[in-house]
Structure formats: structure tokens, C-alpha cells
Design a protein around this motif. Structure first.
Motif, PDB file in Angstrom:
ATOM      1  N   ALA A  44      11.091  18.871  61.383  1.00  0.00           N
ATOM      2  CA  ALA A  44      10.551  17.751  62.170  1.00  0.00           C
ATOM      3  C   ALA A  44      11.151  16.397  61.804  1.00  0.00           C
ATOM      4  O   ALA A  44      10.873  15.398  62.471  1.00  0.00           O
ATOM      5  N   GLN A  93      12.895  14.635  64.699  1.00  0.00           N
ATOM      6  CA  GLN A  93      12.188  14.534  65.975  1.00  0.00           C
ATOM      7  C   GLN A  93      11.549  13.152  66.122  1.00  0.00           C
ATOM      8  O   GLN A  93      11.177  12.522  65.130  1.00  0.00           O
ATOM      9  N   ARG A 113       7.200  15.155  67.286  1.00  0.00           N
ATOM     10  CA  ARG A 113       6.790  15.599  65.954  1.00  0.00           C
ATOM     11  C   ARG A 113       5.303  15.980  65.970  1.00  0.00           C
ATOM     12  O   ARG A 113       4.907  17.006  65.418  1.00  0.00           O
ATOM     13  N   ASP A 162       5.644  15.439  55.956  1.00  0.00           N
ATOM     14  CA  ASP A 162       4.731  14.788  56.907  1.00  0.00           C
ATOM     15  C   ASP A 162       3.285  14.970  56.456  1.00  0.00           C
ATOM     16  O   ASP A 162       2.566  15.855  56.944  1.00  0.00           O
TER      17      ASP A 162
END
Length: 551
Positions: free
Chosen positions: A481, A484, A489, A513
């Protein structure tokens, strides 16, 4: 000679036929010379029948000689084709660890330069075989004509061969050095191509790299190949001079010392002068044959997997129910006095259908753990247990079939295939292209993408498509991700991962993340090669966990 040895080991019957044809061609060549001497030089026998016989002899020579050369060329190129296919299959079956140790520059040099050298060697091999066979047959014929003159010829040619043997040794040494600098130049080529953006932004840096790295290697390559060609040129000129000297010495021995008649001396001169061209051609081919021999040794030194057959997946492979790592360790080789980096001991388990996140700082061992988990690296100690059964050494290729992955250094192929290499139904591909928001960007036909030249984020979406289409039980995503945009995301964590989980797919994602830690069933932290599970039962702890990782 490795070239002939490998050819004999693989296609002995075909090589034997080629050698027999070469012998027949050499004998016919001598037959033409003998016919000229005994028939055409005899004015009493110059009839149309004699000329027809001479013509038929020439046609037979042309047919047999051409047959021998074409057969050897076909044999050689078939050997090179099979060798190239064998090397690619062995490379595919070789463990990633060994491939990394070899290095991509060295592999590219072998797959291009060495294969080309072997091909060129086979192109010149007929000249060497013909020259040797013709020389042996011609010397036998000369011994029949006059043994004293034959003895002189044998001494001169033996002296030529002895000096030539020493020169071939020097040529071999320099060509071996040339091949070593080939590896270094390929490494420079790769650095310049991969670092083209950095070099374009900094011309001074580019100039320094050229002067300190590339130019010295290019100069050494030039010096070594010049030395090899110099010795080869001297060998060819020496052989030419000694052969001409041999003609004069035979005439002197025959007429000055009365060892033979003028007719015999002329026959000697005719045969030796006829031998001169094939011998010179054979000597000229020596550097290419020496180079091919060195390249064969280089290819053997790669130490690739001996298995030259693809791993067959004969039965349907079911996703694992449980997967565990017990006290698994992996240690990198030390290249200095520093202590080598080690991952583990690791104790880890995952159940089918779980979503797991792996977090950790740079250099903590996350990517190494991913390669251990997927079977690309083999543990140095400990064991991997699949469905309550320990994975044995011979089962690694089958174990890898459990996984699809999008690594941080992934390669995006054009082919879209399932786990068995078969095409996927177009409707399924279109469904996932729509879901990944790529349906209007890329098309596909007969299991091939129309293009792969997209942004990094879009390419990763296509790489994920490939992984999903393989229909494996577990998908590993390494920082997927990161490239992205924020909207997609969020879509990835909130929609895409849960959708795959609903289908029973196990998902292991390396990520930073922390905003989406609640998507995971469990989160693991990798730190200095150690893997520990974190407590994410409380959503508010996510930020503090991530802050702890950064610190």
C-alpha cells in the motif's frame, strides 16, 4: 576439451557421424590431389573419361564436405539451444539465496556472453576438426610417398605444434582474464542502467563513476584481448612461415641431397601447400575455441540446481490449515569483521483465513522473514511445520506452492495465469480489474496484459491481480500500500483485504500503516531479527504501538 566432451556426452552418435564424414572428406581431398598427380599430369591419359572421373570426384568431395560441415553446425547449434534451455530451467529451480550470491551481473554475462561464445566456438569447430583430420591423412599419404621427406616434415610440423602449444597456453591465460573483466563490465552496465536517473541528475558523479569504475575495467579488457590476439597472430604467421620453409627444405633434401625425385618433391609441395589453408584456418579458430572452452567452465562454475526439469504440480494443492515456524533462524554471510546479521530464532504460527500484519523498522529483518516464510530462503536451523507435518528438504518446491506474493522488488509479467499456468476466464479478470480500478487502463487478450508501463501504484495493483489469479491459499504483500494514494489505500485495507479473507485466503502484509491495524487479526513486530506479537485488542493502542516501532 570441455566443448567436445560435453558434446560427446550428450550426442555421441551424431558427433561420431560428423567425425566419420570429416575423415571421408579429408580422404577425398587427398584423392583429388593424387588424381591430379597421377592422372591429369600424365599427358598420355588425358581423355574425356578421365575428366568425367575427375568431375565425379569433385562432386563427391563437395557433397561429403558440405554434409560434414552442415551436420556439425546443426549438431553444435542444437547443443547450444539445449544448453540455453537447460540453464534457464536450472536457474528457475535454483534457490533464491544461491542466485543472490551469484549476482545478476554475473548471471547475465553467462547467459549472454558465455552462450554466445559457445555458439561461435561451434561455428569454428568444423574448421578445427577438418584441419586435424586432413593433416593426419595428408601426413600418412606423405609417408607413403617418401619416408625421409616425411621425417623432415614431421619434425618441422612437430616443432610448429610445440611452439603453438605454448602460445595457446598464453592465449588461454589472456582470454580467461578477458572473461573475468566481462563480469565486471556487466556489473558496470547494470549499475549505469539502474542508476541512470541519479547519473542524469549529477553529471559529475557520472564522470567519476566512468573514470574510477568503468574505464579501468574497459582498459583492462582491451589490454587482455589485445595480448590474446597478438599471440594468435604470431602463431598464425609462424605456422605460415614454417610451412613455406618446409616446402623449400623438402625440395633441397630431394634435389640437393638426392633423397627423392623431383616428381615426389613436387607431390610433397602440392600436398603441403594444400594443407596450408586448412591449417591456417584451424589455427585462426583457436581463440574462439579457447574462449568457448573457458565459457563452458564459467557456466559450470555457477553451481546452479542440477535439476533441469520444471516442478510438476500433478495434483490439486489445497491451502494450508495451519502453518508454524519453530525456532527458525537465518544468518547472512559476514563480509567483514562485523558480526553477521541474524534473523531468529522465530516462533510463529498462522491459521487459514487470518490477516496478519508485520511491522518493523528498516533493516529489522521483515523481508528476510518473508522469504523464509514463503520458502525462498531455507532456514539454517529450526523447522517449518505445515498442517502438523515438518517440511523436509526435498519438499521445499512443493511448499512454495502455498504462496503468492508481491515483494517490494517484484517483477510484473505480461502473462495472467492460475496456479497451474493455465489461462483465467476473461470475466474473472475483468471483475478484478474493475475492483482494482484498472479496467479502463489496461486490456488483456489470451492471458496477456496489453501493457505494463504504468505508475508504480498501478503496477502494484496489476501485480496483486496476478497474485489473486494464481488462486493460492496465502498471499504475502510487502509494503504493497505504500505506493497507493490515500483513497485507494483505505479501500485496500477496508474492502480488498476483507474480501480476500471471506474467500478463505490467508493474508500476511508487511506494512507501516498504523491507521489500519484494526483490520488485522494479529500484528507482529520485527526488531533486530526478533519477531514478537503485539497486543492490538484496543484500537486506541495502534498509534502508541507504531510510535514504539519508530522509536
Amino acid at each position: 576439451m570441455n566443448l567436445l566432451r560435453q558434446l560427446a556426452n550428450n550426442q555421441l552418435k551424431a558427433l561420431s557421424l560428423v567425425v566419420l564424414l570429416s575423415i571421408a572428406s579429408a580422404l577425398l581431398t587427398l584423392g583429388v590431389i593424387a588424381f591430379i598427380q597421377h592422372k591429369l599430369l600424365n599427358t598420355n591419359n588425358l581423355t574425356s573419361t578421365v575428366m568425367w572421373q575427375f568431375l565425379l570426384l569433385l562432386v563427391a568431395l563437395l557433397t561429403i564436405a558440405t554434409w560434414a560441415q552442415v551436420a556439425l553446425h546443426k549438431l553444435g547449434h542444437q547443443f547450444v539451444y539445449l544448453k540455453r534451455c537447460q540453464l534457464i530451467k536450472q536457474l528457475i529451480n535454483t534457490d533464491i539465496e544461491q542466485v543472490d550470491n551469484i549476482g545478476s551481473a554475473r548471471l547475465l554475462a553467462s547467459l549472454s556472453t558465455d552462450i554466445r561464445n559457445v555458439t561461435v566456438g561451434f561455428v569454428h569447430l568444423p574448421q578445427l576438426i577438418y584441419g586435424i583430420v586432413l593433416s593426419i591423412a595428408a601426413m600418412t599419404y606423405l609417408a607413403f610417398l617418401s619416408f625421409p621427406l616425411f621425417a623432415i616434415s614431421l619434425i618441422i610440423l612437430s616443432l610448429t605444434g610445440l611452439i603453438g602449444f605454448g602460445l595457446v597456453g598464453k592465449i588461454t591465460f589472456h582470454i580467461r582474464q578477458v572473461r573475468e573483466y566481462d563480469d565486471r563490465l556487466y556489473k558496470d552496465y547494470q549499475a549505469i542502467i539502474d542508476g541512470r536517473k541519479e547519473l542524469a541528475l549529477n553529471p559529475s558523479k557520472a564522470k567519476r563513476y566512468f573514470e574510477e569504475e568503468f574505464d579501468p575495467n574497459a582498459q583492462h579488457y582491451r589490454n587482455q584481448i589485445t595480448q590474446a590476439d597478438t599471440y594468435n597472430g604470431f602463431a598464425a604467421n609462424m605456422a605460415n612461415t614454417l610451412i613455406l620453409a618446409l616446402v623449400g627444405m623438402n625440395y633441397f633434401a630431394a634435389l640437393g641431397l638426392h633423397w627423392a625425385s623431383l616428381e615426389v618433391a613436387s607431390a610433397f609441395a602440392l600436398v603441403i601447400l594444400f594443407m596450408r589453408a586448412p591449417l591456417m584456418t584451424a589455427i585462426a579458430s583457436l581463440p574462439t575455441l579457447v574462449t568457448a572452452n573457458i565459457s563452458i567452465k564459467k557456466l559450470e562454475s555457477l553451481s546452479l540446481n542440477k535439476n533441469a526439469e520444471f516442478i510438476s504440480q500433478q495434483t490439486k494443492h489445497h491451502p494450508f490449515k495451519t502453518l508454524s515456524l519453530k525456532q527458525v533462524t537465518y544468518q547472512y554471510k559476514a563480509h567483514s569483521a562485523d558480526k553477521p546479521f541474524q534473523v531468529g530464532p522465530i516462533d510463529f504460527s498462522v491459521q487459514q483465513g487470518e490477516i496478519l500484519f508485520i511491522v518493523g523498522g528498516n533493516g529489522s529483518g521483515k523481508s528476510t522473514f518473508a522469504r523464509l516464510l514463503t520458502g525462498l530462503y531455507r532456514p539454517h536451523s529450526g523447522e517449518i511445520i505445515l498442517n502438523s507435518e515438518t517440511v523436509k528438504a526435498e519438499q521445499w518446491p512443493i511448499y512454495r506452492l502455498q504462496f503468492s506474493a508481491v515483494f517490494s522488488d517484484y517483477y510484473l509479467f505480461h502473462q495472467i495465469a492460475d496456479s497451474y499456468g493455465n489461462n483465467i476466464d476473461d470475466d474473472i479478470i475483468d471483475e478484478w480489474l474493475t475492483y482494482l480500478e484498472m479496467i479502463h487502463k489496461v486490456s488483456h487478450q489470451n492471458g496477456h496484459l496489453s501493457d505494463t508501463r504504468y505508475s508504480q501504484g498501478q503496477r502494484k495493483r496489476l501485480a496483486l491481480l496476478m497474485a489473486v489469479m494464481e488462486q493460492r491459499g496465502c498471499i504475502l504483500l510487502d509494503e504493497w500500500a505504500a505506493d497507493q494514494d490515500p483513497r485507494f489505500r483505505k479501500f485496500f485495507y477496508r474492502k480488498l483485504l476483507p474480501r480476500l479473507k471471506e474467500r478463505g485466503v490467508t493474508l500476511i502484509a508487511i506494512t507501516h500503516d498504523d491507521k489500519y491495524f484494526d483490520t488485522a487479526d494479529r500484528v507482529f513486530k520485527m526488531d533486530m531479527g526478533k519477531l514478537n506479537e503485539l497486543n492490538i485488542s484496543e484500537p486506541q493502542q495502534n498509534h502508541s504501538i507504531f510510535s514504539h516501532i519508530i522509536s
